[in-house]
Design a protein around this motif. Structure first.
Motif, short mmCIF file in Angstrom:
data_model
loop_
_atom_site.label_atom_id
_atom_site.label_comp_id
_atom_site.label_asym_id
_atom_site.label_seq_id
_atom_site.Cartn_x
_atom_site.Cartn_y
_atom_site.Cartn_z
N LEU A 148 51.68 33.88 53.53
CA LEU A 148 51.30 33.51 52.17
C LEU A 148 52.20 34.23 51.17
O LEU A 148 52.41 35.43 51.27
CB LEU A 148 49.83 33.91 51.93
N ALA A 149 52.73 33.50 50.22
CA ALA A 149 53.56 34.11 49.19
C ALA A 149 52.65 34.63 48.09
O ALA A 149 51.86 33.88 47.52
CB ALA A 149 54.54 33.09 48.63
N ALA A 150 52.70 35.92 47.80
CA ALA A 150 51.83 36.52 46.80
C ALA A 150 52.65 37.40 45.87
O ALA A 150 53.78 37.77 46.17
CB ALA A 150 50.74 37.36 47.49
N ASP A 151 52.06 37.76 44.74
CA ASP A 151 52.76 38.59 43.76
C ASP A 151 52.63 40.07 44.05
O ASP A 151 53.19 40.89 43.34
CB ASP A 151 52.25 38.28 42.36
N ARG A 152 51.87 40.45 45.08
CA ARG A 152 51.70 41.87 45.41
C ARG A 152 51.74 42.05 46.91
O ARG A 152 51.52 41.13 47.68
CB ARG A 152 50.41 42.41 44.82
N GLN A 153 52.00 43.27 47.30
CA GLN A 153 52.12 43.62 48.70
C GLN A 153 50.74 43.97 49.26
O GLN A 153 49.90 44.53 48.57
CB GLN A 153 53.05 44.82 48.80
N GLY A 154 50.49 43.67 50.50
CA GLY A 154 49.23 44.02 51.15
C GLY A 154 48.23 42.88 51.11
O GLY A 154 48.52 41.77 50.69
N ALA A 155 47.03 43.17 51.59
CA ALA A 155 45.98 42.15 51.67
C ALA A 155 45.43 41.82 50.29
O ALA A 155 45.27 42.69 49.44
CB ALA A 155 44.86 42.64 52.57
N LEU A 156 45.14 40.55 50.07
CA LEU A 156 44.56 40.11 48.82
C LEU A 156 43.04 40.26 48.88
O LEU A 156 42.44 40.24 49.94
CB LEU A 156 44.94 38.66 48.54
N SER A 157 42.42 40.39 47.71
CA SER A 157 40.98 40.57 47.65
C SER A 157 40.26 39.27 47.99
O SER A 157 40.62 38.22 47.46
CB SER A 157 40.57 41.01 46.24
N PRO A 158 39.24 39.31 48.84
CA PRO A 158 38.48 38.10 49.13
C PRO A 158 37.59 37.70 47.95
O PRO A 158 37.01 36.63 47.95
CB PRO A 158 37.64 38.48 50.35
N PHE A 159 37.50 38.55 46.93
CA PHE A 159 36.66 38.27 45.77
C PHE A 159 37.44 37.64 44.64
O PHE A 159 36.91 37.41 43.57
CB PHE A 159 36.01 39.57 45.28
N GLY A 160 38.72 37.38 44.81
CA GLY A 160 39.53 36.80 43.76
C GLY A 160 40.03 37.87 42.81
O GLY A 160 40.21 39.02 43.18
N ASP A 161 40.26 37.50 41.56
CA ASP A 161 40.75 38.45 40.56
C ASP A 161 39.58 39.17 39.90
O ASP A 161 39.23 38.91 38.75
CB ASP A 161 41.59 37.72 39.51
N VAL A 162 38.95 40.06 40.61
CA VAL A 162 37.82 40.83 40.11
C VAL A 162 38.23 42.29 40.07
O VAL A 162 38.81 42.81 41.02
CB VAL A 162 36.58 40.66 41.03
N THR A 163 37.94 42.96 38.97
CA THR A 163 38.26 44.37 38.84
C THR A 163 37.03 45.19 39.19
O THR A 163 35.95 44.96 38.63
CB THR A 163 38.70 44.70 37.40
N PHE A 164 37.18 46.10 40.13
CA PHE A 164 36.07 46.94 40.54
C PHE A 164 36.19 48.31 39.91
O PHE A 164 37.30 48.75 39.65
CB PHE A 164 36.05 47.08 42.08
N PRO A 165 35.15 49.04 39.63
CA PRO A 165 33.74 48.72 39.87
C PRO A 165 33.20 47.77 38.80
O PRO A 165 33.66 47.76 37.67
CB PRO A 165 33.06 50.08 39.79
N LEU A 166 32.22 46.97 39.19
CA LEU A 166 31.59 46.02 38.29
C LEU A 166 30.52 46.72 37.46
O LEU A 166 29.95 47.73 37.88
CB LEU A 166 30.94 44.89 39.09
N ASP A 167 30.22 46.16 36.27
CA ASP A 167 29.14 46.70 35.44
C ASP A 167 27.78 46.44 36.08
O ASP A 167 26.89 47.28 36.04
CB ASP A 167 29.19 46.09 34.04
N SER A 168 27.63 45.27 36.66
CA SER A 168 26.40 44.93 37.37
C SER A 168 26.78 44.08 38.58
O SER A 168 27.81 43.42 38.60
CB SER A 168 25.45 44.14 36.47
N VAL A 169 25.93 44.12 39.58
CA VAL A 169 26.20 43.38 40.81
C VAL A 169 25.37 42.09 40.80
O VAL A 169 24.15 42.15 40.68
CB VAL A 169 25.83 44.24 42.05
N PRO A 170 26.02 40.93 40.91
CA PRO A 170 25.28 39.66 40.89
C PRO A 170 24.69 39.33 42.26
O PRO A 170 25.01 38.33 42.86
CB PRO A 170 26.34 38.65 40.49
N TYR A 171 23.80 40.20 42.73
CA TYR A 171 23.20 40.00 44.05
C TYR A 171 21.69 40.15 43.92
O TYR A 171 21.20 41.09 43.31
CB TYR A 171 23.73 41.04 45.04
#
Length: 61
Positions: free
Chosen positions: A29-52
């Protein structure tokens, strides 16, 4: 004891994709960064609240 086949293979993987002359097959897969991509998409952690919401089992009485 059985003898092993001594025939020489040509070293080409038959599952390798065939492309036009001068092009290169992309096997990763061609990606803009090295290493494994996040399975959550473009999400910045830590989250303010967890949608669970934990499931609860209601027992029939």
């Amino acid at each position: 004891m059985a003898k092993a086949k001594t025939g020489k293979k040509n070293g080409i993987d038959p599952t390798w994709p065939h492309v036009a002359e001068g092009e290169h097959p992309v096997s990763e897969l061609a990606a803009d960064r090295q290493g494994a991509l996040s399975p959550f998409g473009d999400v910045t952690f830590p989250l303010d609240s967890v949608p669970y919401v934990h499931p609860e089992t209601k027992i029939n009485k």
